[in-house]
Write a protein that holds these residues in place. Sequence first.
Motif, PDB file in Angstrom:
ATOM      1  N   GLY A  64     -67.009   1.132 -14.336  1.00 28.63           N
ATOM      2  CA  GLY A  64     -66.399   1.347 -13.342  1.00 28.63           C
ATOM      3  C   GLY A  64     -67.687   1.250 -12.199  1.00 28.63           C
ATOM      4  N   ASN A  65     -67.608   1.607 -10.678  1.00 28.81           N
ATOM      5  CA  ASN A  65     -68.565   1.707  -9.834  1.00 28.81           C
ATOM      6  C   ASN A  65     -68.032   2.970  -8.994  1.00 28.81           C
ATOM      7  OD1 ASN A  65     -66.482   0.735  -8.459  1.00 28.81           O
ATOM      8  ND2 ASN A  65     -67.590  -1.213  -7.716  1.00 28.81           N
ATOM      9  N   LEU A  66     -67.419   4.015  -9.420  1.00 31.01           N
ATOM     10  CA  LEU A  66     -67.199   5.237  -8.430  1.00 31.01           C
ATOM     11  C   LEU A  66     -68.341   6.021  -8.286  1.00 31.01           C
ATOM     12  CD1 LEU A  66     -64.732   6.608  -7.375  1.00 31.01           C
ATOM     13  CD2 LEU A  66     -64.521   7.747  -9.411  1.00 31.01           C
ATOM     14  N   LEU A  67     -69.165   5.911  -9.239  1.00 31.57           N
ATOM     15  CA  LEU A  67     -70.195   7.187  -9.059  1.00 31.57           C
ATOM     16  C   LEU A  67     -71.521   6.385  -8.938  1.00 31.57           C
ATOM     17  CD1 LEU A  67     -69.428   9.487 -11.984  1.00 31.57           C
ATOM     18  CD2 LEU A  67     -68.615   9.741  -9.583  1.00 31.57           C
ATOM     19  N   PRO A  68     -72.255   6.640  -7.799  1.00 37.50           N
ATOM     20  CA  PRO A  68     -73.514   5.980  -7.505  1.00 37.50           C
ATOM     21  C   PRO A  68     -74.598   6.371  -8.458  1.00 37.50           C
ATOM     22  CG  PRO A  68     -72.777   6.687  -5.449  1.00 37.50           C
ATOM     23  CD  PRO A  68     -71.831   7.265  -6.599  1.00 37.50           C
ATOM     24  N   GLY A  69     -75.342   5.775  -9.136  1.00 34.78           N
ATOM     25  CA  GLY A  69     -76.251   6.100 -10.170  1.00 34.78           C
ATOM     26  C   GLY A  69     -75.924   5.986 -11.599  1.00 34.78           C
ATOM     27  N   HIS A  70     -74.597   5.969 -11.615  1.00 34.60           N
ATOM     28  CA  HIS A  70     -73.842   6.275 -13.026  1.00 34.60           C
ATOM     29  C   HIS A  70     -72.844   5.018 -13.391  1.00 34.60           C
ATOM     30  CE1 HIS A  70     -75.104  10.573 -13.515  1.00 34.60           C
ATOM     31  NE2 HIS A  70     -74.918  10.847 -12.408  1.00 34.60           N
ATOM     32  N   GLY A  71     -72.239   4.344 -12.639  1.00 34.80           N
ATOM     33  CA  GLY A  71     -71.226   3.541 -12.888  1.00 34.80           C
ATOM     34  C   GLY A  71     -69.905   4.040 -12.626  1.00 34.80           C
ATOM     35  N   GLY A  72     -69.073   3.847 -13.473  1.00 33.04           N
ATOM     36  CA  GLY A  72     -67.807   4.449 -13.520  1.00 33.04           C
ATOM     37  C   GLY A  72     -67.717   6.008 -14.055  1.00 33.04           C
ATOM     38  N   LEU A  73     -66.652   6.535 -13.745  1.00 31.45           N
ATOM     39  CA  LEU A  73     -66.414   8.032 -14.270  1.00 31.45           C
ATOM     40  C   LEU A  73     -66.600   8.124 -15.654  1.00 31.45           C
ATOM     41  CD1 LEU A  73     -65.660  10.919 -13.215  1.00 31.45           C
ATOM     42  CD2 LEU A  73     -63.477  10.225 -13.479  1.00 31.45           C
ATOM     43  N   MET A  74     -66.109   7.064 -16.419  1.00 29.87           N
ATOM     44  CA  MET A  74     -66.082   7.141 -18.056  1.00 29.87           C
ATOM     45  C   MET A  74     -67.604   6.913 -18.390  1.00 29.87           C
ATOM     46  SD  MET A  74     -63.310   7.868 -19.117  1.00 29.87           S
ATOM     47  CE  MET A  74     -63.713   7.433 -20.895  1.00 29.87           C
ATOM     48  N   ASP A  75     -68.420   6.282 -17.774  1.00 24.76           N
ATOM     49  CA  ASP A  75     -69.974   6.240 -18.032  1.00 24.76           C
ATOM     50  C   ASP A  75     -70.643   7.550 -17.921  1.00 24.76           C
ATOM     51  OD1 ASP A  75     -70.236   3.270 -17.988  1.00 24.76           O
ATOM     52  OD2 ASP A  75     -69.620   3.379 -16.096  1.00 24.76           O
ATOM     53  N   ARG A  76     -70.017   8.495 -17.136  1.00 27.73           N
ATOM     54  CA  ARG A  76     -70.447   9.665 -17.168  1.00 27.73           C
ATOM     55  C   ARG A  76     -69.865  10.757 -18.052  1.00 27.73           C
ATOM     56  NH1 ARG A  76     -75.015  12.025 -16.235  1.00 27.73           N
ATOM     57  NH2 ARG A  76     -74.471  12.540 -18.458  1.00 27.73           N
ATOM     58  N   LEU A  77     -68.642  10.629 -18.541  1.00 28.80           N
ATOM     59  CA  LEU A  77     -67.963  11.334 -19.605  1.00 28.80           C
ATOM     60  C   LEU A  77     -67.967  11.051 -20.899  1.00 28.80           C
ATOM     61  CD1 LEU A  77     -64.690  11.647 -17.387  1.00 28.80           C
ATOM     62  CD2 LEU A  77     -66.667  13.208 -17.413  1.00 28.80           C
ATOM     63  N   ALA A  86     -86.763   4.296 -16.206  1.00 29.38           N
ATOM     64  CA  ALA A  86     -85.560   5.071 -15.697  1.00 29.38           C
ATOM     65  C   ALA A  86     -84.381   4.246 -16.065  1.00 29.38           C
ATOM     66  CB  ALA A  86     -85.337   5.646 -14.491  1.00 29.38           C
ATOM     67  N   GLY A  87     -84.169   3.117 -15.611  1.00 28.69           N
ATOM     68  CA  GLY A  87     -83.001   2.404 -15.657  1.00 28.69           C
ATOM     69  C   GLY A  87     -81.929   2.669 -14.733  1.00 28.69           C
ATOM     70  N   ARG A  88     -82.051   3.512 -14.125  1.00 23.94           N
ATOM     71  CA  ARG A  88     -80.907   3.882 -13.018  1.00 23.94           C
ATOM     72  C   ARG A  88     -81.579   4.452 -11.753  1.00 23.94           C
ATOM     73  NH1 ARG A  88     -78.669   9.249 -15.708  1.00 23.94           N
ATOM     74  NH2 ARG A  88     -78.900   8.036 -17.741  1.00 23.94           N
ATOM     75  N   ASN A  89     -80.714   4.332 -10.559  1.00 27.14           N
ATOM     76  CA  ASN A  89     -81.117   4.906  -9.311  1.00 27.14           C
ATOM     77  C   ASN A  89     -81.022   6.552  -9.521  1.00 27.14           C
ATOM     78  OD1 ASN A  89     -80.897   5.990  -6.580  1.00 27.14           O
ATOM     79  ND2 ASN A  89     -79.756   4.424  -5.872  1.00 27.14           N
ATOM     80  N   LEU A  90     -82.150   6.987  -9.845  1.00 25.06           N
ATOM     81  CA  LEU A  90     -82.452   8.458 -10.012  1.00 25.06           C
ATOM     82  C   LEU A  90     -81.837   9.525  -8.975  1.00 25.06           C
ATOM     83  CD1 LEU A  90     -83.350  10.099 -12.531  1.00 25.06           C
ATOM     84  CD2 LEU A  90     -85.689  10.061 -11.671  1.00 25.06           C
ATOM     85  N   PRO A  91     -82.383   9.218  -7.786  1.00 23.56           N
ATOM     86  CA  PRO A  91     -81.826  10.091  -6.775  1.00 23.56           C
ATOM     87  C   PRO A  91     -80.546  10.183  -6.717  1.00 23.56           C
ATOM     88  CG  PRO A  91     -83.799   8.941  -6.060  1.00 23.56           C
ATOM     89  CD  PRO A  91     -83.292   8.171  -7.297  1.00 23.56           C
ATOM     90  N   ALA A  92     -79.845   9.142  -6.788  1.00 20.06           N
ATOM     91  CA  ALA A  92     -78.182   9.128  -6.818  1.00 20.06           C
ATOM     92  C   ALA A  92     -77.586   9.598  -7.849  1.00 20.06           C
ATOM     93  CB  ALA A  92     -77.869   7.584  -6.564  1.00 20.06           C
ATOM     94  N   ALA A  93     -78.307   9.614  -9.098  1.00 23.85           N
ATOM     95  CA  ALA A  93     -77.860   9.976 -10.089  1.00 23.85           C
ATOM     96  C   ALA A  93     -77.666  11.385 -10.353  1.00 23.85           C
ATOM     97  CB  ALA A  93     -78.585   9.440 -11.399  1.00 23.85           C
ATOM     98  N   ILE A  94     -78.958  12.137  -9.571  1.00 28.86           N
ATOM     99  CA  ILE A  94     -79.092  13.677  -9.608  1.00 28.86           C
ATOM    100  C   ILE A  94     -78.057  14.089  -8.838  1.00 28.86           C
ATOM    101  CG2 ILE A  94     -80.728  15.248  -8.980  1.00 28.86           C
ATOM    102  CD1 ILE A  94     -83.114  13.581 -10.033  1.00 28.86           C
ATOM    103  N   GLY A  95     -77.912  13.702  -7.591  1.00 28.64           N
ATOM    104  CA  GLY A  95     -77.166  14.132  -6.511  1.00 28.64           C
ATOM    105  C   GLY A  95     -75.718  13.995  -7.010  1.00 28.64           C
ATOM    106  N   VAL A  96     -75.246  13.186  -7.727  1.00 31.62           N
ATOM    107  CA  VAL A  96     -74.045  13.089  -8.275  1.00 31.62           C
ATOM    108  C   VAL A  96     -73.725  14.007  -9.450  1.00 31.62           C
ATOM    109  CG1 VAL A  96     -72.130  11.493  -9.550  1.00 31.62           C
ATOM    110  CG2 VAL A  96     -73.464  10.536  -7.550  1.00 31.62           C
ATOM    111  N   GLY A  97     -74.689  14.008 -10.417  1.00 27.83           N
ATOM    112  CA  GLY A  97     -74.359  14.951 -11.329  1.00 27.83           C
ATOM    113  C   GLY A  97     -74.573  16.521 -11.051  1.00 27.83           C
ATOM    114  N   ALA A  98     -75.402  16.710  -9.858  1.00 25.58           N
ATOM    115  CA  ALA A  98     -75.191  18.299  -9.425  1.00 25.58           C
ATOM    116  C   ALA A  98     -73.984  18.408  -8.574  1.00 25.58           C
ATOM    117  CB  ALA A  98     -76.451  18.462  -8.241  1.00 25.58           C
ATOM    118  N   ALA A  99     -73.229  17.567  -8.109  1.00 24.94           N
ATOM    119  CA  ALA A  99     -72.022  17.766  -7.426  1.00 24.94           C
ATOM    120  C   ALA A  99     -71.160  17.991  -8.385  1.00 24.94           C
ATOM    121  CB  ALA A  99     -71.939  16.570  -6.420  1.00 24.94           C
ATOM    122  N   LEU A 100     -70.898  16.995  -9.549  1.00 23.76           N
ATOM    123  CA  LEU A 100     -70.147  17.079 -10.600  1.00 23.76           C
ATOM    124  C   LEU A 100     -70.129  18.519 -11.167  1.00 23.76           C
ATOM    125  CD1 LEU A 100     -69.847  13.704 -11.939  1.00 23.76           C
ATOM    126  CD2 LEU A 100     -68.081  14.513 -10.505  1.00 23.76           C
TER     127      LEU A 100
END
Length: 292
Positions: free
Chosen positions: A259-272, A28-42
Amino acid sequence: MMDASSRRAYRAQLRHPETPTGKAPSRAGRNLPAAIGVGAALGSLIIATALLFPPSFVALVTVVVVIGSLEMTTALRAGRFSPPLAPELLGATLVPVAYLWGSDALVVGYGLVCLSVLAWRATQGPGRVARDVAGGVFIVTYVALLASFTSLLIDAPDGGQRIVVYALVTTMSDIGGYAVGVLFGKHPMAPSISPKKSWEGFSGSLATSALAGAISVPLLLGGDWWAGALLGLPLAFFATVGDLSESTLKRDLGIKDMGNLLPGHGGLMDRLDSLLITAPLCWILLGILVPA
């Protein structure tokens, strides 16, 4: 700022990653529960603001552009660029400008912000001026300009639904590619850039994005299912291009995350990365395939 030896060591770690315990990470290469939670919230925040009160969505995107510009400035400074921060933050005004006055005003505003980058840097004296101006214009273009196309999307009579379609189709490309890549990925797509990305995962991106478009466009916009599928395929392609492009940039700068703003994703730009590059394409294609 990394020196040459630190950058080489980091790149070696990217090629042969290990966890602090010395064991290889999961596929998976990432903290999957944290990534799912952050993604759902966003995702919930985007949908709620877009459907309930479009100006709040515009305000949200404006804040996102400010944070993204700060992350990009920090990242480029790790690569010995010194882009001027103040005019980059001014680029966030392009988001409400596009919403209030449309695409023509966006073009004019973008040109003025780019000129302000040049003027601001010129007042700071000589020394790598071309690099710094190029870095500043890149940040304004990549973050502020691309994000501003979401304002053009939501300005349509059914703008909230268009934002939902855009976010859903692009996100499903990421989810489908990730899931299929983890389960079935065997043939690396770009091993020197993103070792975990595979051709099998890319096919999953295409399939899930086309399916999401074929379902969401008729339900939310009253368009044809085939129009949604036609929307999904190029969005999945360019979402993958956006992901690979940012991975290339991070490797060139010698950083792991923006960055490190979003758990499981890194920075905001890593998600966008995917959402930014697909925004103008989605605006154009929806205007052709499903006119408001």
